[in-house]
Motif scaffolding. Structure first.
Motif, PDB file in Angstrom:
ATOM      1  N   ARG A 150     103.976  58.246  33.890  1.00  0.00           N
ATOM      2  CA  ARG A 150     103.302  57.630  35.031  1.00  0.00           C
ATOM      3  C   ARG A 150     104.004  58.045  36.316  1.00  0.00           C
ATOM      4  N   ALA A 206      99.724  60.151  39.536  1.00  0.00           N
ATOM      5  CA  ALA A 206      98.323  60.012  39.962  1.00  0.00           C
ATOM      6  C   ALA A 206      98.180  60.253  41.462  1.00  0.00           C
ATOM      7  N   ASN A 264      96.129  63.488  43.315  1.00  0.00           N
ATOM      8  CA  ASN A 264      95.039  63.263  44.277  1.00  0.00           C
ATOM      9  C   ASN A 264      95.239  64.012  45.587  1.00  0.00           C
TER      10      ASN A 264
END
Length: 407
Positions: A84, A165, A169
């Motif tokens: 993560r 993440a 992006n």
């Protein structure tokens, strides 16, 4: 699908056989001592010295990255990571992978990007060349803070942590050393939570020279910072030149100006005209560059700036261009009139050159503004192909005829 972990410790690698094992050992010991479920991932960029076998033997996950370049290796590693969070750092033993607690704490607290600050944490003797420490890094970091209003004081620290993440992006594109700058710039422009923690830099353990090339890679970082800031590269210099040209031109249009022992006449008026032309062109480049960069994702969109750009329609730009060209023709007529007053004989250059310079400035400015308007409007053309086809109705006689011909 592979189970997601909390942390990936990512190291780009190109022939790091001398130091790779110790870096992996430190990273593994950190994961074990902290109790974090994670992995050590090596993004191998074509090593030929056995680095890949060393990494596998040390228990790291190895991902081969065919495209060459520091940025390409990191991008490939980020895509392959299962964590993560990701903490990345060079595999030359200059960063201590056994002391990553501050990075993890900030990431768990909600930070999207956590940069290490080597100047706050300490640079060991011989760890950084003097021109990097006192010139290159401070200058480029200060420029980055000026252009993008980022709080980061060590733009080029190789040890940094981030949310996988959030960084995916950002759509990072560069493949070279400027990847480090792109990450900070885009994270700041996207208004992510960017923080900084002190870290240390030790002298690397390699016997060969580093991959970094001071002037080549320094220029690539500088070029990237400028290209990602059309305001500072084009807009602000353009506005300054345009205002200077208009001010000086307005003062000298009626006639010469004498200040003390210095006389400003038609030659200065000509320089002012050139400032107007170059300034207007620079502003046009700023509009075109910003529209292109924001439309195709190089720079995040800005609501206020985009509304301003949308107001600069082709029709409005052409209207201003036509008005400028009309002023130019009027000034040209004025100049011919001055010549006619003297029966088309010898002229006073100081007096008659003024309308000619004014005419040429207005004509050139109008023409270049017209061309810039068309170029800017081309940015709004969709980049995808749209095919329009008529769907025939069931009782279409031409469609039945084509079907019968095929049979």
């Amino acid at each position: 699908m592979a189970k997601q972990l909390e942390l990936t410790i990512l190291m780009p690698c190109l022939n790091e056989a001398e130091t790779l094992a110790i870096c992996i050992a430190k990273a593994s010991s950190f994961l074990q001592s902290s109790g974090i479920k994670g992995e050590v991932l090596i993004a191998d960029n074509g090593s030929t010295d056995g680095s890949r076998k060393i990494a596998e033997a040390a228990g790291a996950v190895v991902v081969p990255i065919e495209e060459r370049g520091y940025g390409a290796a990191l991008a490939g590693g980020i895509n392959a990571a299962r964590g993560r969070y990701i903490i990345m750092g060079d595999a030359d033993d200059s960063y201590d992978f056994s002391r990553l607690d501050a990075f993890v704490a900030q990431l768990r607290d909600g930070a999207d990007l956590v940069m290490g600050n080597r100047f706050a944490g300490g640079v060991a003797p011989g760890a950084m060349p003097w021109h990097h420490r006192y010139i290159g890094n401070p200058v480029l970091s200060a420029l980055g803070r000026l252009l993008f209003r980022t709080p980061i004081r060590d733009f080029h620290c190789g040890l940094r942590g981030f949310s996988r993440a959030a960084v995916l992006n950002l759509n990072l594109r560069t493949t070279g050393m400027e990847f480090a700058s792109e990450m900070v710039v885009k994270a700041t422009l996207a208004r992510l939570d960017v923080r900084e923690v002190p870290t240390t830099l030790a002298k690397d353990g390699r016997s060969r020279p580093p991959h970094l090339r001071s002037f080549r890679d320094g220029w690539r970082h500088l070029r990237f910072l400028l290209l990602f800031s059309p305001r500072w590269l084009f807009l602000y210099p353009g506005i300054a030149l345009l205002c200077l040209g208009l001010l000086v031109g307005a003062i000298l249009l009626p006639g010469p100006l004498r200040l003390g022992g210095v006389s400003f006449d038609v030659h200065t008026f000509l320089v002012a005209a050139l400032c107007i032309i170059v300034g207007l062109q620079s502003i046009s480049f700023a509009v075109i560059g910003r529209r292109f960069a924001s439309r195709y994702g190089f720079i995040p969109r800005s609501g206020s700036y985009d509304r301003l750009l949308e107001g600069l329609t082709l029709e409005r730009t052409l209207l201003v261009a036509v008005l400028l060209m009309m002023i130019g023709f009027a000034a040209l007529v004025w100049g011919v009139g001055e010549w006619a007053v003297r029966d088309f004989g010898p002229l006073n250059p100081s007096r008659t050159m003024r309308p000619v310079i004014l005419a040429m400035t207005a004509l050139v400015s109008g023409f270049q503004l017209m061309m810039s308007g068309f170029m800017s409007s081309m940015i709004n053309i969709p980049i995808y192909e749209r095919r329009v086809a008529e769907v025939p109705t069931p009782d279409d006689p031409m469609q039945r005829r084509r079907e019968l011909d095929r049979t």
